[in-house]
Scaffold this motif. Structure first.
Motif, PDB file in Angstrom:
ATOM      1  N   ILE A 410      55.701  10.676   5.029  1.00 34.18           N
ATOM      2  CA  ILE A 410      55.281   9.636   5.985  1.00 34.18           C
ATOM      3  C   ILE A 410      56.067   8.361   5.726  1.00 34.18           C
ATOM      4  O   ILE A 410      56.586   7.728   6.645  1.00 34.18           O
ATOM      5  CB  ILE A 410      53.770   9.387   5.875  1.00 34.18           C
ATOM      6  CG1 ILE A 410      52.984  10.637   6.321  1.00 34.18           C
ATOM      7  CG2 ILE A 410      53.358   8.174   6.711  1.00 34.18           C
ATOM      8  CD1 ILE A 410      51.494  10.531   6.117  1.00 34.18           C
ATOM      9  N   ASN A 411      56.155   7.967   4.443  1.00 34.41           N
ATOM     10  CA  ASN A 411      56.909   6.755   4.104  1.00 34.41           C
ATOM     11  C   ASN A 411      58.376   6.891   4.475  1.00 34.41           C
ATOM     12  O   ASN A 411      58.992   5.969   5.015  1.00 34.41           O
ATOM     13  CB  ASN A 411      56.777   6.466   2.604  1.00 34.41           C
ATOM     14  CG  ASN A 411      55.511   5.677   2.288  1.00 34.41           C
ATOM     15  OD1 ASN A 411      54.972   4.989   3.142  1.00 34.41           O
ATOM     16  ND2 ASN A 411      55.023   5.800   1.071  1.00 34.41           N
ATOM     17  N   TYR A 414      58.489   7.222   8.615  1.00 39.20           N
ATOM     18  CA  TYR A 414      57.991   6.130   9.453  1.00 39.20           C
ATOM     19  C   TYR A 414      58.022   4.771   8.763  1.00 39.20           C
ATOM     20  O   TYR A 414      57.687   3.762   9.381  1.00 39.20           O
ATOM     21  CB  TYR A 414      56.549   6.426   9.898  1.00 39.20           C
ATOM     22  CG  TYR A 414      56.409   7.733  10.623  1.00 39.20           C
ATOM     23  CD1 TYR A 414      55.953   8.880   9.969  1.00 39.20           C
ATOM     24  CD2 TYR A 414      56.763   7.854  11.967  1.00 39.20           C
ATOM     25  CE1 TYR A 414      55.822  10.084  10.627  1.00 39.20           C
ATOM     26  CE2 TYR A 414      56.631   9.073  12.648  1.00 39.20           C
ATOM     27  CZ  TYR A 414      56.164  10.185  11.961  1.00 39.20           C
ATOM     28  OH  TYR A 414      56.044  11.359  12.604  1.00 39.20           O
ATOM     29  N   HIS A 416      57.432   2.259   5.021  1.00 44.63           N
ATOM     30  CA  HIS A 416      56.323   1.920   4.131  1.00 44.63           C
ATOM     31  C   HIS A 416      55.228   1.143   4.845  1.00 44.63           C
ATOM     32  O   HIS A 416      54.066   1.191   4.430  1.00 44.63           O
ATOM     33  CB  HIS A 416      56.848   1.124   2.936  1.00 44.63           C
ATOM     34  CG  HIS A 416      57.655   1.969   1.988  1.00 44.63           C
ATOM     35  ND1 HIS A 416      57.060   2.757   1.023  1.00 44.63           N
ATOM     36  CD2 HIS A 416      58.997   2.167   1.867  1.00 44.63           C
ATOM     37  CE1 HIS A 416      57.996   3.394   0.341  1.00 44.63           C
ATOM     38  NE2 HIS A 416      59.175   3.045   0.830  1.00 44.63           N
ATOM     39  N   GLN A 417      55.585   0.429   5.917  1.00 42.82           N
ATOM     40  CA  GLN A 417      54.554  -0.300   6.653  1.00 42.82           C
ATOM     41  C   GLN A 417      53.566   0.674   7.276  1.00 42.82           C
ATOM     42  O   GLN A 417      52.350   0.464   7.244  1.00 42.82           O
ATOM     43  CB  GLN A 417      55.194  -1.171   7.720  1.00 42.82           C
ATOM     44  CG  GLN A 417      54.190  -2.080   8.447  1.00 42.82           C
ATOM     45  CD  GLN A 417      54.877  -3.038   9.393  1.00 42.82           C
ATOM     46  OE1 GLN A 417      56.087  -3.036   9.524  1.00 42.82           O
ATOM     47  NE2 GLN A 417      54.093  -3.862  10.048  1.00 42.82           N
ATOM     48  N   MET A 418      54.069   1.761   7.839  1.00 38.69           N
ATOM     49  CA  MET A 418      53.191   2.785   8.387  1.00 38.69           C
ATOM     50  C   MET A 418      52.383   3.444   7.270  1.00 38.69           C
ATOM     51  O   MET A 418      51.193   3.734   7.418  1.00 38.69           O
ATOM     52  CB  MET A 418      54.016   3.841   9.129  1.00 38.69           C
ATOM     53  CG  MET A 418      53.189   5.036   9.624  1.00 38.69           C
ATOM     54  SD  MET A 418      51.915   4.548  10.829  1.00 38.69           S
ATOM     55  CE  MET A 418      52.932   4.315  12.287  1.00 38.69           C
ATOM     56  N   GLU A 421      49.525   1.280   6.476  1.00 31.11           N
ATOM     57  CA  GLU A 421      48.488   1.375   7.503  1.00 31.11           C
ATOM     58  C   GLU A 421      47.674   2.663   7.335  1.00 31.11           C
ATOM     59  O   GLU A 421      46.458   2.680   7.551  1.00 31.11           O
ATOM     60  CB  GLU A 421      49.120   1.335   8.894  1.00 31.11           C
ATOM     61  CG  GLU A 421      49.695  -0.025   9.282  1.00 31.11           C
ATOM     62  CD  GLU A 421      48.639  -1.119   9.262  1.00 31.11           C
ATOM     63  OE1 GLU A 421      47.509  -0.864   9.721  1.00 31.11           O
ATOM     64  OE2 GLU A 421      48.943  -2.219   8.760  1.00 31.11           O
ATOM     65  N   MET A 422      48.345   3.740   6.948  1.00 30.34           N
ATOM     66  CA  MET A 422      47.647   4.996   6.704  1.00 30.34           C
ATOM     67  C   MET A 422      46.648   4.850   5.556  1.00 30.34           C
ATOM     68  O   MET A 422      45.525   5.365   5.619  1.00 30.34           O
ATOM     69  CB  MET A 422      48.660   6.108   6.361  1.00 30.34           C
ATOM     70  CG  MET A 422      49.452   6.616   7.558  1.00 30.34           C
ATOM     71  SD  MET A 422      48.402   7.442   8.793  1.00 30.34           S
ATOM     72  CE  MET A 422      48.276   6.141  10.037  1.00 30.34           C
ATOM     73  N   THR A 425      43.705   2.840   6.819  1.00 29.11           N
ATOM     74  CA  THR A 425      42.904   3.645   7.746  1.00 29.11           C
ATOM     75  C   THR A 425      42.100   4.695   6.989  1.00 29.11           C
ATOM     76  O   THR A 425      40.932   4.956   7.303  1.00 29.11           O
ATOM     77  CB  THR A 425      43.818   4.325   8.785  1.00 29.11           C
ATOM     78  OG1 THR A 425      44.568   3.327   9.475  1.00 29.11           O
ATOM     79  CG2 THR A 425      42.996   5.129   9.779  1.00 29.11           C
ATOM     80  N   ILE A 477      49.604  10.688  13.449  1.00 26.32           N
ATOM     81  CA  ILE A 477      50.877  10.000  13.655  1.00 26.32           C
ATOM     82  C   ILE A 477      51.657  10.796  14.685  1.00 26.32           C
ATOM     83  O   ILE A 477      51.970  11.971  14.466  1.00 26.32           O
ATOM     84  CB  ILE A 477      51.686   9.894  12.350  1.00 26.32           C
ATOM     85  CG1 ILE A 477      50.913   9.097  11.301  1.00 26.32           C
ATOM     86  CG2 ILE A 477      53.031   9.218  12.610  1.00 26.32           C
ATOM     87  CD1 ILE A 477      51.648   8.980   9.992  1.00 26.32           C
ATOM     88  N   GLU A 478      51.923  10.148  15.806  1.00 29.18           N
ATOM     89  CA  GLU A 478      52.645  10.798  16.912  1.00 29.18           C
ATOM     90  C   GLU A 478      51.987  12.119  17.296  1.00 29.18           C
ATOM     91  O   GLU A 478      52.632  13.144  17.502  1.00 29.18           O
ATOM     92  CB  GLU A 478      54.116  11.023  16.524  1.00 29.18           C
ATOM     93  CG  GLU A 478      54.885   9.725  16.354  1.00 29.18           C
ATOM     94  CD  GLU A 478      56.366   9.953  16.099  1.00 29.18           C
ATOM     95  OE1 GLU A 478      57.106   8.975  16.062  1.00 29.18           O
ATOM     96  OE2 GLU A 478      56.766  11.140  15.951  1.00 29.18           O
TER      97      GLU A 478
END
Length: 527
Positions: A410-411, A414, A416-418, A421-422, A425, A477-478
């Protein structure tokens, strides 16, 4: 004599001024020293853990690579043993195909049982048709078994290792060996793996040593082949040990080092960070802390001095309070009652302000030290404190370790900001499912711990499954679901020690990962 004694007495204004100064300075010193020690311990543990994680990953990667190399040689030997009708050209093409497609080996050769080099790829090496009679290759040929040599310097001056696979025909007759040479100082898959981010901006780097303590990989290419047996970490690697500790290397540089053995080869990986980098971070931390706390304390100090100099009569109660504060004792906040004397009234109010400010700052620092800044939930330090308290009470509770599946992907995909957020969440989803009395902590990275007080593992499993399904349904994610894996252990039924409890939960989490992820496993239950 009486007159001399009187001249040496300190007036009340001066005395109170000194006490106020001493109390404020002492408070600042205690705050800075405590913060320094706490931050130093935290940074040391963090970088040792990070270095151990990276050295472990490198070790696993290299170990897997050498297993794949061994399989490729086994497949080639089996192919040649079944295709005894192949021409020299066809065998040469097979070796070239294996070398070019896998890029595992810098050279591949077939040497028959007499020592004759029947085929070699690439042909430019020029050994085809020659007979091997001495040296390391001859020893490996005569062994008639799979061999991975220790690193040695070949006739060409290259530092290399040789991996061999014996070749038998269908009747079981020894027909020589397939040998793959890996040049440690030239381009190949091994060097691509090891050369990826070997040195970081903070001065961290890793290196690889052979079983005899010889440097096989190092950011400084000039040091390859150097023996560094004097390093205590290397001695432990040579004894097959993995671990993490602060050491002084052979260059007399203090390092935070983590080290792991590569089982397939007996090599060792060392990842280390200079202690000087951590000290620079500590200095920066203290400077920022001082910049935040000094101005209000200085203003407060000036105010107290101003008020103290206005006093005209002795105030025993206030003097006792300030003396206790100067000695670092915990004191109650004086009642803010009015005094007939204006100076006494102002001084009382100032003392109240000072003590409240100290307690409030200490409370804020304590809260910050116990809270994860990203997610806002308690951190690992608060987790340890809570578990030690419950363990001291011999209280029943279950521990659930949670890890986001493929979080690195994921990092990487998408950003590190995403990833952040994960994480936030995930915390929201967890807290929406667990009970009010359950506690959620950030353990580090993408790992979280949930404590279920007065709850057996079976009941914790039911709640953990709700969490897992809620994450799968709500976190996407997507359009693709984000999943988690969970491991559960129970105190004190499964383990009476906190370290053992973590180990059981971690092993259960590993089972969840190894069995396909997106599942919950209770420690000790059979598949």
């Amino acid at each position: 004599m009486k007159r001399l004694f009187r001249t040496r007495k300190v007036n009340l204004a001066t005395l109170l001024t000194g006490l106020v100064c001493a109390s404020v300075i002492l408070t600042i010193m205690i705050m800075i020293i405590s913060s320094y020690q706490s931050e130093k311990k935290s940074l040391t543990q963090t970088y040792l853990a990070l270095n151990y994680s990276k050295s472990s990953k490198i070790s696993d990667s290299v170990d897997s690579l050498f297993k794949s190399m061994r399989l490729s040689l086994e497949d080639t030997a089996e192919f040649l043993s079944k295709k005894n009708t192949l021409s020299d050209q066809e065998i040469q093409e097979q070796l070239e195909l294996l070398r070019n497609n896998s890029r595992y080996f810098n050279s591949l050769s077939w040497i028959d049982e007499t020592g004759l080099v029947r085929n070699i790829a690439p042909l430019s090496i020029g050994l085809k048709g020659q007979t091997i009679t001495t040296g390391k290759t001859k020893i490996v040929l005569d062994a008639k078994e799979p061999v991975l040599t220790a690193p040695y310097t070949g006739p060409s001056g290259r530092l290399l290792v040789l991996m061999s696979q014996p070749l038998y025909d269908q009747d079981g007759n020894y027909k020589g060996m397939i040998g793959g040479s890996i040049y440690l100082q030239e381009e190949n898959v091994l060097n691509e793996i090891l050369g990826n981010d070997a040195t970081e901006e903070n001065g961290s780097y890793y290196y690889v040593v052979g079983p005899d303590g010889t440097l096989l990989f190092h950011p400084d290419q000039d040091r390859l082949g150097e023996e560094i047996k004097g390093n205590p970490v290397i001695r432990k690697l040579m004894n097959g040990q993995s671990g993490q500790e602060q050491v002084t290397n052979t260059q007399n540089t203090p390092m935070l080092a983590a080290y792991n053995v590569i089982p397939e080869t007996g090599w060792g990986v060392v990842q280390q960070t200079p202690v000087s980098f951590m000290e620079d971070l500590l200095i920066d931390h203290i400077q920022k802390l001082a910049a935040r706390v000094l101005p209000p304390f200085i203003l407060l100090l000036l105010l107290c001095i101003f008020i103290a100099r206005k006093l005209a009569a002795p105030f025993i109660r206030l003097a006792d309070v300030m003396n206790q504060l100067a000695l670092g004792k915990s004191v109650p906040i004086p009642s803010n009652q009015s005094h007939w004397n204006r100076e006494a009234d102002l001084l009382t109010k100032s003392v109240v302000i000072a003590i409240k400010a100290v307690k409030e700052n200490n409370h804020q620092l304590t809260h910050a030290a116990m809270t994860d800044p990203l997610t806002g939930i308690p951190n690992r330090r608060k987790l340890n404190e809570t578990m030690e308290e419950w363990a001291g009470q011999n209280r029943l509770f279950s521990l659930v370790e949670i890890d986001i599946d493929h979080f690195k992907r994921i990092n990487d995909t998408y950003g590190h900001q995403m990833g952040d957020e994960m994480l936030k969440t995930l915390v929201q989803v967890i807290q929406s499912v667990i009970r009010e009395k359950d506690l959620c902590f950030r353990y580090g990275g993408e790992e979280f711990i949930v404590l279920f007080p007065d709850t057996a593992a079976s009941e914790a499993y039911s709640i953990a499954e709700k969490v897992r399904m809620a994450v799968e349904n709500k976190m996407k994610i997507e359009g693709k679901s984000v999943t988690i894996s969970l491991g559960i252990s129970q105190f004190p039924l499964q383990s009476a020690s906190l370290e053992g409890l973590f180990k059981l939960a971690d092993d259960a989490l590993y089972r969840s990962k190894s069995e396909g992820r997106n599942r919950t496993t209770i420690s000790g239950l059979s598949k």
